[in-house]
Design an enzyme around this catalytic site. Sequence first.
Site, PDB file in Angstrom:
ATOM      1  N   HIS A 188      24.692 -80.462  70.866  1.00 23.20           N
ATOM      2  CA  HIS A 188      24.850 -81.566  69.900  1.00 23.20           C
ATOM      3  C   HIS A 188      25.417 -81.001  68.600  1.00 23.20           C
ATOM      4  CE1 HIS A 188      21.104 -79.562  68.833  1.00 23.20           C
ATOM      5  NE2 HIS A 188      21.313 -80.007  67.600  1.00 23.20           N
ATOM      6  N   HIS A 191      26.232 -77.185  69.155  1.00 25.15           N
ATOM      7  CA  HIS A 191      25.323 -76.095  69.547  1.00 25.15           C
ATOM      8  C   HIS A 191      24.177 -76.639  70.374  1.00 25.15           C
ATOM      9  CE1 HIS A 191      23.773 -77.854  65.831  1.00 25.15           C
ATOM     10  NE2 HIS A 191      22.568 -77.552  66.299  1.00 25.15           N
ATOM     11  N   ASP A 246      24.837 -81.501  64.256  1.00 23.90           N
ATOM     12  CA  ASP A 246      23.693 -81.983  63.469  1.00 23.90           C
ATOM     13  C   ASP A 246      24.001 -83.173  62.569  1.00 23.90           C
ATOM     14  OD1 ASP A 246      21.932 -80.288  64.655  1.00 23.90           O
ATOM     15  OD2 ASP A 246      22.158 -78.704  63.145  1.00 23.90           O
ATOM     16  N   ARG A 261       8.801 -70.212  72.309  1.00 20.99           N
ATOM     17  CA  ARG A 261       9.866 -69.856  71.354  1.00 20.99           C
ATOM     18  C   ARG A 261       9.649 -70.641  70.062  1.00 20.99           C
ATOM     19  NH1 ARG A 261      14.809 -72.266  69.639  1.00 20.99           N
ATOM     20  NH2 ARG A 261      16.720 -71.037  69.878  1.00 20.99           N
TER      21      ARG A 261
HETATM   22  O1  LIG Z   1      16.134 -74.066  67.855  1.00 21.52           O
HETATM   23  C1  LIG Z   1      17.340 -73.838  67.828  1.00 21.52           C
HETATM   24  O2  LIG Z   1      17.812 -72.707  67.997  1.00 21.52           O
HETATM   25  C2  LIG Z   1      18.317 -74.937  67.520  1.00 21.52           C
HETATM   26  C3  LIG Z   1      17.673 -76.272  67.386  1.00 21.52           C
HETATM   27  C4  LIG Z   1      18.652 -77.304  66.966  1.00 21.52           C
HETATM   28  O3  LIG Z   1      19.811 -77.144  67.012  1.00 21.52           O
HETATM   29  C5  LIG Z   1      18.187 -78.589  66.422  1.00 21.52           C
HETATM   30  O4  LIG Z   1      16.977 -78.848  66.441  1.00 21.52           O
HETATM   31  O5  LIG Z   1      19.027 -79.367  65.937  1.00 21.52           O
HETATM   32 FE   LIG Z   2      20.888 -78.663  65.903  1.00 19.64          FE
END
Ligand SMILES: O=C(O)CCC(=O)C(=O)O
Ligand SMILES: [Fe+3]
Length: 796
Positions: A550, A622, A552, A632
């Site tokens: 996606h 990403h 942001d 994680r």
């Molecule tokens: O946790 C991550 O590495 C990315 C998470 C992400 O891109 C998001 O929550 O928008």
């Molecule tokens: Fe993100």
Amino acid sequence: HSGSISHLVLEPYDFLFDTAVDAYNKGDWLTVILNMEKALRNKATLRSVKAQCRINCANQTVFGDSLSGSGGAIPGAGSVDDLGFFQKILKRADCVYSCESEKLGSRTMHLVAYFKINMLDKAVAAAHTFFVANPDHVEMKQNLEYYKMMAGVTQEDFKDLEARPHMAQFLLGKSYYSDDSFGLAADHFEVAVDEYFTADKECRVLCEGTYNYDGYNYMEYSADLFQTMTDHYMQVLNCKQNCAVELASTAGKLKPFEDFLAAHFNYLQFSYYNSEKYEKAIECAKTFLLFNPEDAVMKQNLAYYSAVLGDDKAEPLSARQVVKLYMQQSILEKELLYFGYEAFGIAFVDPDTWTPAEVMPKKLRDKQKAEKETAARITEEIGNLMKEIETMVEEKKKDTSEMAIIIPPHEVGAPLFDNVKVTMTSQQLNGSERVLLDGVISEDECRELHRLSNAAALKGDGSRGNPSPHSPSEMFQGVTVLKAVKLGQEGAVPLKSARLFFDVSERVKMTLESYFGLDAPLYFSYSHLVCRSAIAEKQEEREDLSHAVHADNCLLVSELNECVKEPPAYTHRDFSAILYLNDDFEGGDFIFTELDAKTVTAEVRPQCGRVVGFGAGKENPHGVRAVTKGQRCAVALWFTLDPVHQEKERIQAEEMLRMFSTPVNAEFMQKEVSETPEPQQATPALAAQFSADQGFVETKSDDKPAEKGPDAAADSETDKTETKPVKTKTDTKAKAAPKAKAKAGDKAKTKTASKPAAKKDGKQVKTQAKPAVKKTVKAAAKTDSEKDSESDKQEL
Ligand SMILES: O=C(O)CCC(=O)C(=O)O
Ligand SMILES: [Fe+3]
């Protein structure tokens, strides 16, 4: 004592204030307003009873009477005089004591913790800011309008509860004056003067309160009888001197009116002149000159009035006695205070500008002069330095624009913090506006935040939201800064860890600002401490991602290789940063892709202290690869360049953290605050700050009545050379000298004096400051459903 015994039953205002604070934290504005108003009213009543008692008692026991019964001069009369003096003091204290308890019932009931009084004053100041002074504070205003509407409360109810008659009359006088209604103006200024002295008397007796141990440790303060008396008395005198400032202050005006009392007589003299009351005009001009004997314009006005009335009649008229006495007393106080300054080092800053120079001891005057010179020198040096720095910056800018040829446009900065190292640049990450940093936080900090996430998850009720929003094979848990702070307050997680969460995100923000070389600051848009845990039994034949690809701040339509920057995307987000806390899990790599959401352009393996930072737009699609084993954890941060969209929750969290760090205030925060925070709730401190930046309704320095430039029109008909008086301006911003108001009556009345040759155009130049335009509030406070959808969206 006065005959009538009437007990006032007052709800203690610290209690009302506590209730209001509680309600404030719950966002219950109606209760805040009701209790705050009541608290203010009770405080005012208490104040007036105390003032009345002191005034009555002062009249009953005047110092300087001879002691009853002690007749002629006896040896050691000095000590008898002392005794007489102390007897009066004891009598005075006793009289005040019984008068107060007669009127208020039990005395202890009204002993109030002093810090709460101070808090109340702060709250009052804040309330003023909200209600009166700040029509531009849109969010606060919206909330207030909404609750006012609900309560059926009108604007009148929000009027400054402590607005005192002398100020009200003065302001009325001023407004008539600027409308050229001089008769009415004079009436109101006269009442204002009377009320001023009443208020001054009250203000002064209220200074005769308890000794304020400010700056001393109360327990360690020890002084002998006379030292104690001196300390206390100096404090009282200082307080009394400060009445001039207090009386000149009003809500909605950042600074007190300058030369307030004198200003009355400046307005009065011109108002009387225009009403052709020359005796009074002369009297008032002379009174004004008591304060500023060298004022050229007023001297000129006085000469003019005297000429009109006839010098023989003008001569015997004198300045107001009440003002003369006031100044005499004030000068005496100043002399004593300066003595205290020289002898005991008890600081005194004279609040008045009219004080004759010789009142200040020569030594102090010289010292001040030297200090002023030093200050001027320093200012000059700083100015030079600033210029040098500017040149250096200019040169640096040139350098960096040259450097930009080699390094991508935005990545001109260096990391802000020592341990931070740039592991990969945009280029190495095969894109733009990307960076990989390491060493942003330490191993210990990683562990602490990881623990915080799990402790917070344990406390979470679990029912709210979907536990697996991104992948059915993983559990997702998240905590915001505000939630963490609230849990810290409850004791469910260490408050220290919540603070760390806050501080660490601040560090990441600064690092990004610096690295990307941003000219404008970043604001937090959302901060989330998140963990993704593999569900062991759901890992077989898993093909999905932990977090689908996606962007942001736009909706990625991978089929079309497009990203649509429209809601429900968070279009205001400009930068993103993920701070990783651990690496003891399988899978979970972060990936950048093309707009097709498939072609991976770069991969990042999470590890403690590592930050991947990137522009939030279409250039950076990403996602996160499946977490197949373990947990994680990361701090996910989104930033905006638009302060309007900054995270309100975070401001609240910051405010709470600040309260916890000051021991006195922490007490107010012991109780649980509301579960869902009001998105628009600003803190009083912030609102006050806002107003400091934006200015109040009346920040223009219209308090200086001067700028009484002489009328250019000198007389040509007679041999007298007096110049016609000029109207006192009410706004110093308008630099052109206002025209004198020419009246038809002038011609007839003027006998010996000059009058202006040309008849002035009757229209007065309007010099009054325009009141700030009140914004019409269209939207009321947000509805609950709006709020809910907003907070839910964040977790997607
Ligand atoms: O946790 C991550 O590495 C990315 C998470 C992400 O891109 C998001 O929550 O928008
Ligand atoms: Fe993100």
